[in-house]
Design a protein around this motif. Structure first.
Motif, PDB file in Angstrom:
ATOM      1  N   LEU A 156       0.835  -1.198   0.000  1.00  0.00           N
ATOM      2  CA  LEU A 156       0.000   0.000   0.000  1.00  0.00           C
ATOM      3  C   LEU A 156       0.872   1.251   0.000  1.00  0.00           C
ATOM      4  CD1 LEU A 156      -2.724   1.485   0.294  1.00  0.00           C
ATOM      5  CD2 LEU A 156      -2.479   1.177   2.771  1.00  0.00           C
ATOM      6  N   ILE A 157       0.583   2.152  -0.925  1.00  0.00           N
ATOM      7  CA  ILE A 157       1.297   3.431  -1.014  1.00  0.00           C
ATOM      8  C   ILE A 157       0.301   4.560  -0.809  1.00  0.00           C
ATOM      9  CG2 ILE A 157       2.652   4.969  -2.488  1.00  0.00           C
ATOM     10  CD1 ILE A 157       3.740   2.477  -3.878  1.00  0.00           C
ATOM     11  N   LEU A 158       0.635   5.484   0.075  1.00  0.00           N
ATOM     12  CA  LEU A 158      -0.175   6.673   0.318  1.00  0.00           C
ATOM     13  C   LEU A 158       0.484   7.848  -0.388  1.00  0.00           C
ATOM     14  CD1 LEU A 158      -2.432   8.292   1.723  1.00  0.00           C
ATOM     15  CD2 LEU A 158      -0.890   8.493   3.709  1.00  0.00           C
ATOM     16  N   ILE A 159      -0.263   8.476  -1.295  1.00  0.00           N
ATOM     17  CA  ILE A 159       0.208   9.669  -2.003  1.00  0.00           C
ATOM     18  C   ILE A 159      -0.417  10.883  -1.324  1.00  0.00           C
ATOM     19  CG2 ILE A 159       0.229  10.926  -4.188  1.00  0.00           C
ATOM     20  CD1 ILE A 159      -0.259   8.156  -5.547  1.00  0.00           C
ATOM     21  N   VAL A 160       0.426  11.812  -0.883  1.00  0.00           N
ATOM     22  CA  VAL A 160      -0.063  13.025  -0.227  1.00  0.00           C
ATOM     23  C   VAL A 160       0.409  14.225  -1.049  1.00  0.00           C
ATOM     24  CG1 VAL A 160      -0.189  14.334   1.919  1.00  0.00           C
ATOM     25  CG2 VAL A 160       0.215  11.860   2.001  1.00  0.00           C
ATOM     26  N   ASP A 161      -0.518  14.795  -1.799  1.00  0.00           N
ATOM     27  CA  ASP A 161      -0.188  15.937  -2.653  1.00  0.00           C
ATOM     28  C   ASP A 161      -1.476  16.683  -2.973  1.00  0.00           C
ATOM     29  OD1 ASP A 161       0.687  17.635  -4.895  1.00  0.00           O
ATOM     30  OD2 ASP A 161       2.457  16.339  -4.910  1.00  0.00           O
ATOM     31  N   ASP A 162      -1.393  17.996  -3.054  1.00  0.00           N
ATOM     32  CA  ASP A 162      -2.590  18.796  -3.342  1.00  0.00           C
ATOM     33  C   ASP A 162      -2.731  19.124  -4.821  1.00  0.00           C
ATOM     34  OD1 ASP A 162      -0.306  20.425  -3.095  1.00  0.00           O
ATOM     35  OD2 ASP A 162      -1.521  22.189  -2.667  1.00  0.00           O
ATOM     36  N   GLN A 163      -1.777  18.722  -5.653  1.00  0.00           N
ATOM     37  CA  GLN A 163      -1.866  18.976  -7.093  1.00  0.00           C
ATOM     38  C   GLN A 163      -2.504  17.773  -7.773  1.00  0.00           C
ATOM     39  OE1 GLN A 163       1.885  20.191  -8.701  1.00  0.00           O
ATOM     40  NE2 GLN A 163       1.894  22.099  -7.538  1.00  0.00           N
TER      41      GLN A 163
ATOM     42  N   GLU B 222      -0.920   7.923  -9.041  1.00  0.00           N
ATOM     43  CA  GLU B 222      -1.889   6.877  -8.724  1.00  0.00           C
ATOM     44  C   GLU B 222      -2.035   5.900  -9.892  1.00  0.00           C
ATOM     45  OE1 GLU B 222      -6.317   6.494  -6.771  1.00  0.00           O
ATOM     46  OE2 GLU B 222      -5.861   8.291  -7.927  1.00  0.00           O
ATOM     47  N   LYS B 223      -2.176   6.411 -11.099  1.00  0.00           N
ATOM     48  CA  LYS B 223      -2.336   5.545 -12.268  1.00  0.00           C
ATOM     49  C   LYS B 223      -1.095   4.692 -12.487  1.00  0.00           C
ATOM     50  CE  LYS B 223      -3.331   5.471 -17.211  1.00  0.00           C
ATOM     51  NZ  LYS B 223      -2.979   4.093 -17.219  1.00  0.00           N
ATOM     52  N   THR B 224       0.057   5.304 -12.422  1.00  0.00           N
ATOM     53  CA  THR B 224       1.310   4.588 -12.653  1.00  0.00           C
ATOM     54  C   THR B 224       1.522   3.483 -11.624  1.00  0.00           C
ATOM     55  OG1 THR B 224       2.295   6.570 -13.634  1.00  0.00           O
ATOM     56  CG2 THR B 224       3.806   4.863 -12.876  1.00  0.00           C
ATOM     57  N   LEU B 225       1.299   3.806 -10.364  1.00  0.00           N
ATOM     58  CA  LEU B 225       1.525   2.818  -9.305  1.00  0.00           C
ATOM     59  C   LEU B 225       0.499   1.687  -9.353  1.00  0.00           C
ATOM     60  CD1 LEU B 225       2.504   5.297  -6.479  1.00  0.00           C
ATOM     61  CD2 LEU B 225       4.016   3.635  -7.605  1.00  0.00           C
TER      62      LEU B 225
ATOM     63  N   TYR C 248       0.467  -1.888  -7.326  1.00  0.00           N
ATOM     64  CA  TYR C 248       0.377  -1.402  -5.954  1.00  0.00           C
ATOM     65  C   TYR C 248      -1.055  -0.996  -5.609  1.00  0.00           C
ATOM     66  CZ  TYR C 248       5.439  -1.185  -6.098  1.00  0.00           C
ATOM     67  OH  TYR C 248       6.766  -1.510  -6.218  1.00  0.00           O
ATOM     68  N   GLU C 249      -1.385  -1.108  -4.343  1.00  0.00           N
ATOM     69  CA  GLU C 249      -2.628  -0.554  -3.848  1.00  0.00           C
ATOM     70  C   GLU C 249      -2.322   0.892  -3.469  1.00  0.00           C
ATOM     71  OE1 GLU C 249      -5.851  -1.494  -0.342  1.00  0.00           O
ATOM     72  OE2 GLU C 249      -4.461  -3.049  -0.956  1.00  0.00           O
ATOM     73  N   VAL C 250      -3.198   1.816  -3.826  1.00  0.00           N
ATOM     74  CA  VAL C 250      -2.898   3.239  -3.646  1.00  0.00           C
ATOM     75  C   VAL C 250      -4.043   3.935  -2.911  1.00  0.00           C
ATOM     76  CG1 VAL C 250      -2.415   5.413  -4.827  1.00  0.00           C
ATOM     77  CG2 VAL C 250      -1.511   3.273  -5.755  1.00  0.00           C
ATOM     78  N   ARG C 251      -3.677   4.784  -1.958  1.00  0.00           N
ATOM     79  CA  ARG C 251      -4.608   5.694  -1.305  1.00  0.00           C
ATOM     80  C   ARG C 251      -4.062   7.099  -1.533  1.00  0.00           C
ATOM     81  NH1 ARG C 251      -6.622   1.514  -1.302  1.00  0.00           N
ATOM     82  NH2 ARG C 251      -7.498   0.282   0.368  1.00  0.00           N
ATOM     83  N   THR C 252      -4.935   8.089  -1.495  1.00  0.00           N
ATOM     84  CA  THR C 252      -4.488   9.459  -1.702  1.00  0.00           C
ATOM     85  C   THR C 252      -5.036  10.374  -0.612  1.00  0.00           C
ATOM     86  OG1 THR C 252      -6.356  10.045  -3.131  1.00  0.00           O
ATOM     87  CG2 THR C 252      -4.399   9.134  -4.207  1.00  0.00           C
ATOM     88  N   ALA C 253      -4.317  11.465  -0.392  1.00  0.00           N
ATOM     89  CA  ALA C 253      -4.750  12.521   0.519  1.00  0.00           C
ATOM     90  C   ALA C 253      -4.282  13.841  -0.076  1.00  0.00           C
ATOM     91  CB  ALA C 253      -4.153  12.318   1.907  1.00  0.00           C
TER      92      ALA C 253
END
Length: 80
Positions: free
Chosen positions: A4-11, A19-22, A27-32
């Motif tokens: 699981l990878i968490l992406i934290v970015d406002d852009q 997210e698409k690439t991972l 990979y499982e992806v969550r975003t914030a």
């Protein structure tokens, strides 16, 4: 179980690309989009890796990093 990878970015464009690439790589992806959102999200699900933006709308990425390391000292974080 996929890592699981968490992406934290406002852009939005950066989040979309990462997210698409991972996900394509399996990979499982969550975003914030805010630091607060990121800190709350790890309470329910601990990621294997955090990709963390330095500039966020509600706090500095360094403040988020300090909060993450305080709760989970061994957490892998990459600043972007």
């Amino acid at each position: 179980m996929r890592p699981l990878i968490l992406i934290v970015d406002d852009q939005e464009s950066i989040v979309f690309f990462l997210e698409k690439t991972l996900k394509d790589e399996g990979y499982e992806v969550r975003t914030a989009t805010t630091g607060g959102q990121a800190l709350r999200s790890i309470e329910s699900e601990i990621p294997d890796l955090v990709l963390l933006d330095l500039k966020l709308p509600d706090m500095s990425g360094l403040d988020v990093l300090a909060g993450l390391k305080q709760q989970f000292s061994g957490m892998c974080v990459v600043m972007i």
